[in-house]
Design a protein around this motif. Structure first.
Motif, PDB file in Angstrom:
ATOM      1  N   MET A  12       0.563  -1.388  -0.153  1.00  0.00           N
ATOM      2  CA  MET A  12      -0.063   0.064  -0.238  1.00  0.00           C
ATOM      3  C   MET A  12       1.052   1.209  -0.034  1.00  0.00           C
ATOM      4  O   MET A  12       0.576   2.230  -0.572  1.00  0.00           O
ATOM      5  CB  MET A  12      -1.407   0.387   1.003  1.00  0.00           C
ATOM      6  N   TYR A  13       1.657   1.592   0.595  1.00  0.00           N
ATOM      7  CA  TYR A  13       3.086   2.683   1.243  1.00  0.00           C
ATOM      8  C   TYR A  13       4.147   2.012  -0.310  1.00  0.00           C
ATOM      9  O   TYR A  13       4.600   1.151  -0.576  1.00  0.00           O
ATOM     10  CB  TYR A  13       2.920   2.713   1.957  1.00  0.00           C
ATOM     11  N   ASP A  14       4.328   3.011  -0.939  1.00  0.00           N
ATOM     12  CA  ASP A  14       5.652   3.040  -1.811  1.00  0.00           C
ATOM     13  C   ASP A  14       6.831   3.328  -1.511  1.00  0.00           C
ATOM     14  O   ASP A  14       8.423   3.176  -1.725  1.00  0.00           O
ATOM     15  CB  ASP A  14       5.966   3.837  -3.388  1.00  0.00           C
ATOM     16  N   ALA A  15       6.921   5.025  -0.139  1.00  0.00           N
ATOM     17  CA  ALA A  15       8.190   4.844   0.563  1.00  0.00           C
ATOM     18  C   ALA A  15       8.440   5.678   1.413  1.00  0.00           C
ATOM     19  O   ALA A  15       7.050   6.522   1.706  1.00  0.00           O
ATOM     20  CB  ALA A  15       8.755   6.429  -0.398  1.00  0.00           C
ATOM     21  N   GLU A  27      13.817  10.664  -7.449  1.00  0.00           N
ATOM     22  CA  GLU A  27      14.111   9.622  -6.615  1.00  0.00           C
ATOM     23  C   GLU A  27      12.776   9.170  -6.646  1.00  0.00           C
ATOM     24  O   GLU A  27      12.658   7.712  -6.808  1.00  0.00           O
ATOM     25  CB  GLU A  27      14.732   9.855  -5.416  1.00  0.00           C
ATOM     26  N   LEU A  28      12.009   9.598  -6.126  1.00  0.00           N
ATOM     27  CA  LEU A  28      10.262   8.872  -6.005  1.00  0.00           C
ATOM     28  C   LEU A  28       9.985   8.825  -7.579  1.00  0.00           C
ATOM     29  O   LEU A  28       9.283   7.898  -7.266  1.00  0.00           O
ATOM     30  CB  LEU A  28       9.910   9.896  -5.489  1.00  0.00           C
ATOM     31  N   LYS A  73       4.130   6.338  -5.873  1.00  0.00           N
ATOM     32  CA  LYS A  73       2.567   7.325  -5.971  1.00  0.00           C
ATOM     33  C   LYS A  73       2.447   7.712  -4.135  1.00  0.00           C
ATOM     34  O   LYS A  73       1.562   8.846  -3.652  1.00  0.00           O
ATOM     35  CB  LYS A  73       1.877   6.631  -6.160  1.00  0.00           C
ATOM     36  N   ASN A  74       2.687   6.563  -3.605  1.00  0.00           N
ATOM     37  CA  ASN A  74       2.126   6.441  -1.425  1.00  0.00           C
ATOM     38  C   ASN A  74       2.852   6.554  -0.801  1.00  0.00           C
ATOM     39  O   ASN A  74       3.756   5.872  -0.815  1.00  0.00           O
ATOM     40  CB  ASN A  74       0.833   4.993  -1.002  1.00  0.00           C
ATOM     41  N   ILE A  75       3.254   7.735   0.087  1.00  0.00           N
ATOM     42  CA  ILE A  75       4.593   8.115   0.966  1.00  0.00           C
ATOM     43  C   ILE A  75       3.640   8.492   2.227  1.00  0.00           C
ATOM     44  O   ILE A  75       2.852   8.941   2.823  1.00  0.00           O
ATOM     45  CB  ILE A  75       4.645   9.056  -0.238  1.00  0.00           C
ATOM     46  N   ILE A  76       3.963   8.097   2.754  1.00  0.00           N
ATOM     47  CA  ILE A  76       4.414   8.628   4.304  1.00  0.00           C
ATOM     48  C   ILE A  76       5.774   9.075   4.762  1.00  0.00           C
ATOM     49  O   ILE A  76       6.801   9.099   4.634  1.00  0.00           O
ATOM     50  CB  ILE A  76       4.716   7.271   5.072  1.00  0.00           C
ATOM     51  N   ILE A  77       5.214  10.632   5.368  1.00  0.00           N
ATOM     52  CA  ILE A  77       6.534  11.473   5.696  1.00  0.00           C
ATOM     53  C   ILE A  77       6.326  11.453   6.974  1.00  0.00           C
ATOM     54  O   ILE A  77       5.206  11.490   7.461  1.00  0.00           O
ATOM     55  CB  ILE A  77       5.879  12.663   5.513  1.00  0.00           C
ATOM     56  N   GLU A 133       1.331  19.124  -3.795  1.00  0.00           N
ATOM     57  CA  GLU A 133       0.986  19.468  -5.105  1.00  0.00           C
ATOM     58  C   GLU A 133       1.035  18.655  -6.327  1.00  0.00           C
ATOM     59  O   GLU A 133       1.050  18.978  -7.038  1.00  0.00           O
ATOM     60  CB  GLU A 133       2.033  20.793  -4.867  1.00  0.00           C
ATOM     61  N   TYR A 134       2.651  18.292  -5.752  1.00  0.00           N
ATOM     62  CA  TYR A 134       2.420  17.535  -7.256  1.00  0.00           C
ATOM     63  C   TYR A 134       1.699  16.177  -6.956  1.00  0.00           C
ATOM     64  O   TYR A 134       2.673  14.978  -8.379  1.00  0.00           O
ATOM     65  CB  TYR A 134       4.785  16.152  -6.630  1.00  0.00           C
TER      66      TYR A 134
END
Length: 176
Positions: free
Chosen positions: A1-4, A94-95, A101-105, A123-124
């Motif tokens: 589910m999360y990509d990065a 890099e992303l 597409k699905n990131i955790i910050i 925004e991206y």
């Protein structure tokens, strides 16, 4: 589910100033990192370079990633000079390379670098998740750090720029 996973500015000089909820914050980030690595998902570290003479000067002890969450060779390292993790850095490239597409910050400081990075990522077109208590900041003249963090999690980011979830929800989602 999360990509990065993006770990922003969790650097020695900042941690030595003891941000709010410090122990819980570090434990939550450790768990996020461990989960991403276990699932062979990329972890990207962003380090702020404050310039010559700054506590976060490139190469200084304060600039280094905090020892409890040190990167490994497979992690991606990005250096920044502005509050935004995206401005004049290779982060977006890099992303894009990993088709994220699905990131955790997560990281520091909630009202500065995390806030602007969440909004730029939005925004991206990234789908952003914030795991509760995985960002932190310091008390200031206007508010306690813990109140600021909760304010941003639930009044600024949640259902506007990001989705805020609990650590349990993250674990459940990661295991799907």
């Amino acid at each position: 589910m999360y990509d990065a996973l993006l770990v922003i500015d969790v650097q020695t000089a900042l941690m030595e100033e003891h941000p709010c909820n410090e122990a819980n914050f570090i434990q939550n980030i450790k768990e996020l990192i461990e989960s991403f690595r276990t699932n062979n998902k990329p972890v990207l570290y962003v380090q702020h370079n404050g310039g010559i003479g700054d506590d976060l000067e490139h190469g200084s002890k304060g600039w280094s990633i905090y020892q409890e969450i040190e990167p490994v060779l497979s992690d991606i390292m990005i250096e920044k000079k502005f509050n935004s993790a995206f401005r004049q850095t290779a982060l977006k490239e890099e992303l894009d390379k990993i088709n994220a597409k699905n990131i955790i910050i997560c990281g520091m400081q909630t009202e500065y670098c995390i806030d602007v990075s969440v909004k730029v990522a939005f925004e991206y077109g990234y789908n952003i998740t914030i795991v509760k208590n995985s960002t932190t900041t310091f008390d200031n003249d206007f508010s306690q750090g813990e109140k600021l963090t909760k304010y941003y999690e639930y009044k600024i980011w949640n259902n506007r720029y990001a989705t805020v979830i609990s650590q349990k929800e993250f674990k459940d989602n990661m295991n799907k």
